[in-house]
Write an enzyme that holds these catalytic residues in place. Structure first.
Site, PDB file in Angstrom:
ATOM      1  N   MET A  79       0.822  -1.209   0.000  1.00 40.89           N
ATOM      2  CA  MET A  79       0.000   0.000   0.000  1.00 40.89           C
ATOM      3  C   MET A  79       0.860   1.266   0.000  1.00 40.89           C
ATOM      4  O   MET A  79       2.065   1.211   0.226  1.00 40.89           O
ATOM      5  CB  MET A  79      -0.929   0.002   1.210  1.00 40.89           C
ATOM      6  CG  MET A  79      -1.931  -1.144   1.220  1.00 40.89           C
ATOM      7  SD  MET A  79      -2.973  -1.165   2.685  1.00 40.89           S
ATOM      8  CE  MET A  79      -3.954   0.313   2.464  1.00 40.89           C
ATOM      9  N   HIS A  80       0.219   2.393  -0.239  1.00 41.23           N
ATOM     10  CA  HIS A  80       0.747   3.748  -0.019  1.00 41.23           C
ATOM     11  C   HIS A  80       1.770   4.229  -1.043  1.00 41.23           C
ATOM     12  O   HIS A  80       2.133   5.406  -1.024  1.00 41.23           O
ATOM     13  CB  HIS A  80       1.382   3.881   1.377  1.00 41.23           C
ATOM     14  CG  HIS A  80       0.588   3.295   2.490  1.00 41.23           C
ATOM     15  ND1 HIS A  80      -0.728   3.626   2.726  1.00 41.23           N
ATOM     16  CD2 HIS A  80       0.925   2.393   3.447  1.00 41.23           C
ATOM     17  CE1 HIS A  80      -1.159   2.970   3.793  1.00 41.23           C
ATOM     18  NE2 HIS A  80      -0.184   2.213   4.232  1.00 41.23           N
ATOM     19  N   ASP A 236      -2.572  -5.081   0.409  1.00 46.62           N
ATOM     20  CA  ASP A 236      -2.059  -6.395   0.786  1.00 46.62           C
ATOM     21  C   ASP A 236      -2.735  -6.986   2.017  1.00 46.62           C
ATOM     22  O   ASP A 236      -3.058  -8.185   2.035  1.00 46.62           O
ATOM     23  CB  ASP A 236      -0.535  -6.355   0.966  1.00 46.62           C
ATOM     24  CG  ASP A 236      -0.066  -5.202   1.850  1.00 46.62           C
ATOM     25  OD1 ASP A 236      -0.910  -4.474   2.414  1.00 46.62           O
ATOM     26  OD2 ASP A 236       1.161  -5.025   1.968  1.00 46.62           O
TER      27      ASP A 236
END
Length: 489
Positions: A79-80, A236
């Site tokens: 992520m991110h 995830d």
């Protein structure tokens, strides 16, 4: 059959499940990290695509003639991360990853600019999130910021390469700090605070919904039908939850991958940013989740292995021979090799061994790393409990779940039963495949069953009591680090 792809930090993983949900074959391709400056962590998106092609080639060989029966693909990913594309869809710079800590100042700026940040996102501004990264780019790389026509998350970059569609799912988008998590839609006010608009964002879908099809040329190259659906997928951890069957309120799991996550499912948006707990959308409709997140988990053991020139298998086998007296006298380890999120929200936190002597051998160092990561999970559990969440049992997934010794240590420290499952190490890739199945019309009750239990670890009350003393020492060491930094050390 269904294909699941997980774009992790250290590896692209892929697997195929059959029509009954059983795993037929798995494959993976390793990735590298670039750390050009302190607190930086980046990857080249082109490497993801190359690794995916390698994993697909390997998986196709393993599956054989049945490969062409794949009906849908699901995506999971770290992520991110911020993949920046210009108006001709060229990647403008390396992707700034989730564990990149350069944007601490921009977090303070965003918090001041967006006074409604916490109520809309349910999260504190932390350097790992996507929004502060874009403020950093705007300040330090203004020419690149001006050219940015679209911001994609890692798995969604792969979707775009596979289908030509610029889409994301709710769970991954929730980690940007631009999503109104309760409404499951982009927040125009938060985008504006970063000098962006929704025109620069991908479209949004639920993780179990269709979100594109394979490009005809790629379908021919991969030996698949042009009708193959690509599901929305998930971040995830949300995808891992689908893989482990954590889809009902109260379900919970611990993931021991590069990072460490304690994840619990909610039926409503339950933010509590003051304790640095994350509140995100689930990958399935009408559900949310809370997470405590530590930035170094199994990666701490890999770091030690690299330092010592030993394999994880060797070190874990040596740890398993230690006596309780050995463990009680081992050094303590602060696992903050990349700073920390829950509960400290401290990008400047650093790792440390405390209590080294001439008699300290490498097995004790390995034990200290496992224990330090486990104590970090205990800190995360404490933060969740302070946010009003109560857990009675946790599943354990990820690479760290392969160690029975570590699983028992977690049970003893948390004083909670820990359960491992068949295929639990598959993590996000299995959840991604299941999301592909759902996008193809699968029934959630059938698709999202919990995998069979592999082992159940019950806590030892006596060991829990003795470990609490070391946990208290562990927490004190972090406070002493804070005090030292305040004095300028």
């Amino acid at each position: 059959m269904y294909l699941g792809i997980d774009a992790g930090t250290s590896e692209i993983k892929a697997l195929v499940i059959d029509a009954q949900g059983g795993i037929l074959a798995t494959a993976g391709a390793k990735l590298t990290l670039q750390r050009p400056h302190p607190h930086w962590c980046e990857q080249d998106p082109a490497e993801w695509w190359q690794a995916l092609q390698q994993a697909i080639t390997e998986l196709r060989q393993k599956v054989g003639n049945a490969w062409g029966e794949i009906r849908a693909i699901g995506l999971s990913g770290q992520m991110h991360g911020a993949v920046l594309l210009d108006n001709q869809d060229r990647v403008l710079r390396p992707c700034i990853l989730w564990n990149d800590m350069r944007s601490a100042a921009e977090c303070r700026e965003l918090t001041a600019l967006a006074t409604d940040l916490h109520s809309i996102t349910g999260n504190l501004a932390m350097p790992g999130f996507t929004a502060p990264k874009l403020l950093w780019v705007a300040r330090h790389e203004p020419a690149i910021f001006e050219q940015t026509a679209c911001v994609l998350l890692p798995k969604d970059y792969l979707r775009w390469k596979m289908s030509g569609e610029k889409l994301s799912d709710m769970s991954d988008a929730a980690g940007t700090l631009w999503l109104d998590v309760a409404k499951r839609d982009w927040s125009d006010s938060l985008l504006s605070a970063c000098g962006l608009s929704r025109a620069q964002m991908p479209g949004l879908v639920e993780g179990s919904e269709p979100a594109g099809k394979l490009r005809a040329e790629l379908a021919r190259q991969w030996g698949l039908s042009e009708k193959v659906i690509i599901a929305g997928g998930g971040g995830d951890n949300a995808a891992s939850a689908v893989g482990i069957g954590a889809v009902a309120p109260g379900d919970a799991f611990i993931s021991l991958g590069t990072s460490g996550v304690l994840f619990t499912v909610n039926d409503s948006f339950r933010p509590n940013p003051s304790s640095a707990v994350h509140a995100f959308c689930h990958a399935l409709p009408h559900r949310w989740h809370q997470m405590s997140v530590m930035l170094t988990a199994a990666s701490g053991l890999r770091w030690l292995c690299d330092l010592l020139g030993a394999s994880e298998t060797t070190l874990l086998s040596e740890v398993a021979t230690l006596s309780q007296a050995d463990c009680h006298s081992a050094p303590l380890f602060l696992p903050y090799l990349s700073g920390e999120r829950t509960p400290h929200n401290d990008p400047q936190a650093t790792g440390a061994f405390h209590g080294l002597t001439h008699t300290t051998r490498r097995a004790l160092l390995a034990y200290a790393v496992l224990e330090g990561v486990t104590f970090g999970i205990a800190d995360g559990l404490k933060a969740l409990e302070e946010a009003g969440t109560s857990l009675e049992c946790c599943s354990l997934i990820g690479g760290g779940a392969r160690s029975p010794w570590w699983a028992q240590l977690i049970a003893d420290v948390l004083n909670m039963p820990i359960v491992t499952h068949q295929g639990g190490e598959a993590g996000g890739a299995l959840g991604a495949a299941r999301l592909g199945w759902l996008a193809d019309g699968g029934d959630e009750a059938e698709v999202c069953q919990k995998p069979p239990v592999l082992q159940r670890y019950l806590p030892d009350a006596g060991r829990h009591h003795s470990l609490q003393k070391r946990l208290a020492w562990f927490r004190l060491l972090y406070q002493q680090q804070l005090e030292a930094r305040a004095l300028g050390f």
